[in-house]
Design an enzyme around this catalytic site. Structure first.
Site, PDB file in Angstrom:
ATOM      1  N   TYR A 113     -31.288  59.862  61.588  1.00 40.25           N
ATOM      2  CA  TYR A 113     -31.334  60.051  63.033  1.00 40.25           C
ATOM      3  C   TYR A 113     -32.248  59.000  63.652  1.00 40.25           C
ATOM      4  CZ  TYR A 113     -29.503  64.741  61.910  1.00 40.25           C
ATOM      5  OH  TYR A 113     -28.768  65.802  61.441  1.00 40.25           O
ATOM      6  N   HIS A 115     -27.621  65.311  52.763  1.00 42.18           N
ATOM      7  CA  HIS A 115     -26.967  65.263  54.070  1.00 42.18           C
ATOM      8  C   HIS A 115     -25.446  65.292  53.955  1.00 42.18           C
ATOM      9  CE1 HIS A 115     -27.727  63.574  58.401  1.00 42.18           C
ATOM     10  NE2 HIS A 115     -26.895  64.587  58.389  1.00 42.18           N
ATOM     11  N   SER A 140     -24.929  72.569  65.485  1.00 38.45           N
ATOM     12  CA  SER A 140     -23.990  72.554  66.622  1.00 38.45           C
ATOM     13  C   SER A 140     -23.508  73.963  66.968  1.00 38.45           C
ATOM     14  CB  SER A 140     -22.797  71.644  66.331  1.00 38.45           C
ATOM     15  OG  SER A 140     -23.185  70.300  66.242  1.00 38.45           O
ATOM     16  N   ARG A 163     -21.567  71.433  70.276  1.00 41.29           N
ATOM     17  CA  ARG A 163     -22.042  70.159  70.828  1.00 41.29           C
ATOM     18  C   ARG A 163     -22.166  70.209  72.343  1.00 41.29           C
ATOM     19  NH1 ARG A 163     -18.550  68.638  66.603  1.00 41.29           N
ATOM     20  NH2 ARG A 163     -19.805  68.018  64.812  1.00 41.29           N
ATOM     21  N   SER A 206     -22.177  75.633  76.290  1.00 40.31           N
ATOM     22  CA  SER A 206     -23.202  75.869  77.303  1.00 40.31           C
ATOM     23  C   SER A 206     -22.580  76.177  78.657  1.00 40.31           C
ATOM     24  CB  SER A 206     -24.108  74.638  77.440  1.00 40.31           C
ATOM     25  OG  SER A 206     -23.396  73.562  78.036  1.00 40.31           O
TER      26      SER A 206
END
Length: 327
Positions: free
Chosen positions: A56, A124, A204, A208, A212
């Site tokens: 990241y 990962h 997520s 993503r 919302s």
């Protein structure tokens, strides 16, 4: 904030964690000051699980988390990841599960995080060129050396999870899991986790950001927001998936909660630890309020009616990234 056991190996974390990825990468403009304030507020409100990864940034996210924890390392459970090879100057190379890379990456992550141990160290992605037994063997040695406390896998298949767990107890598996993505309920992964006593960390959990309810058009994303390449946010897929969001919003309104809170409460109800990502305090506080939401049997039935497995259209990644899943 309530806490729960993550897996059966002794690790306890807050019911909801914090995904830190977007603070440095992938989701448009970043603001270090606000990101640090968000981590600070999360710790203040009882969040203990902070999720990061060497990829990241690369490295920028681990450095940010390390900076946030300066002088209070024991306030958080640090979860970071290896297995996507990054050169020392920050260039991604390929999947790499070779023991020598895992060891080198771990030492580098310790430096970036400013700590002498990682609480939860994930692979990962699964390197198809390296037997999982070899990679997990290296992780097991790091546990024996005290550099890692617990190990985990990300986006692994049922078979890989079982093979890995036979070498060293796997504490957690991180998979995408939400009302938008329920694949692990049907490919044997969730059943294996429950059978083996492995915790589920749901990344997520808001699809993503779709769940919302704040996204009404692909144009809502900044030009450098990677979601512009996500199949679920493109063309007719976007419109169809937005219909699911409208139904989730309707149920949330009837319960007097936000769509995000309903979606997170559902993940929590399934027994998973959600790690919604945010880089702003106001969204953090909204998300954490979901830990106080209780869903009734009628609520669950209503949610199942509008967001069953298969309700969402489009792959969850572009083809080259889809190829890295389920190893």
């Amino acid at each position: 904030m309530e806490h729960r056991a993550l897996g059966s190996q002794g690790l306890t974390v807050s019911t909801q964690g914090l995904g830190c990825m977007g603070m440095t990468a992938f989701y448009g403009a970043t603001d270090e000051t606000e990101s640090l304030a968000t981590i600070d507020r999360a710790l203040e409100l009882g969040v203990t699980l902070l999720d990061t990864a060497e990829s990241y940034g690369p490295f920028a996210n681990e450095r940010l988390v390390g900076k946030a924890l300066t002088g209070r390392r024991d306030a958080a459970v640090i979860a970071t990841k290896t297995g996507i090879e990054i050169t020392d100057d920050g260039q991604p190379v390929a999947l790499n599960g070779r023991p020598e890379y895992v060891r080198r990456a771990l030492d580098r992550s310790l430096r970036h995080l400013g700590t002498d141990h990682i609480d939860l160290y994930y692979l990962h992605r699964i390197d198809p060129q390296v037997p999982i037994e070899e990679t997990v063997g290296a992780l097991s040695e790091l546990v024996a050396e005290g550099k890692v406390r617990y190990i985990g896998l990300c986006e692994a298949s049922e078979r890989t999870i079982r093979r890995a767990h036979a070498v060293h107890p796997v504490t957690a598996v991180q998979s995408e899991y939400s009302l938008f993505e329920r694949g692990i309920e049907h490919d044997g992964v969730l059943d294996a986790l429950r059978e083996l006593g492995i915790g589920l960390v749901a990344y997520s959990p808001l699809g993503r950001g779709f769940l919302s309810g704040a996204i009404s058009s692909p144009d809502d994303f900044a030009e450098d927001d990677w979601r512009r390449t996500d199949p679920r946010f493109q063309g007719r897929n976007f419109d169809r998936n937005l219909d699911v969001v409208h139904e989730v919003r309707r149920i949330a309104a009837a319960k007097n909660v936000t769509p995000s809170q309903l979606a997170l409460a559902w993940v929590q109800h399934q027994g998973a630890v959600a790690i919604p990502g945010t880089k702003r305090r106001r969204y953090l506080e909204e998300n954490l309020a979901a830990t106080g939401v209780t869903l009734t049997a009628d609520d669950i039935a209503s949610i199942e009616a509008v967001a069953p497995h298969g309700a969402v259209t489009g792959d969850r990644y572009a083809p080259e990234l889809m190829a890295m899943l389920g190893g």
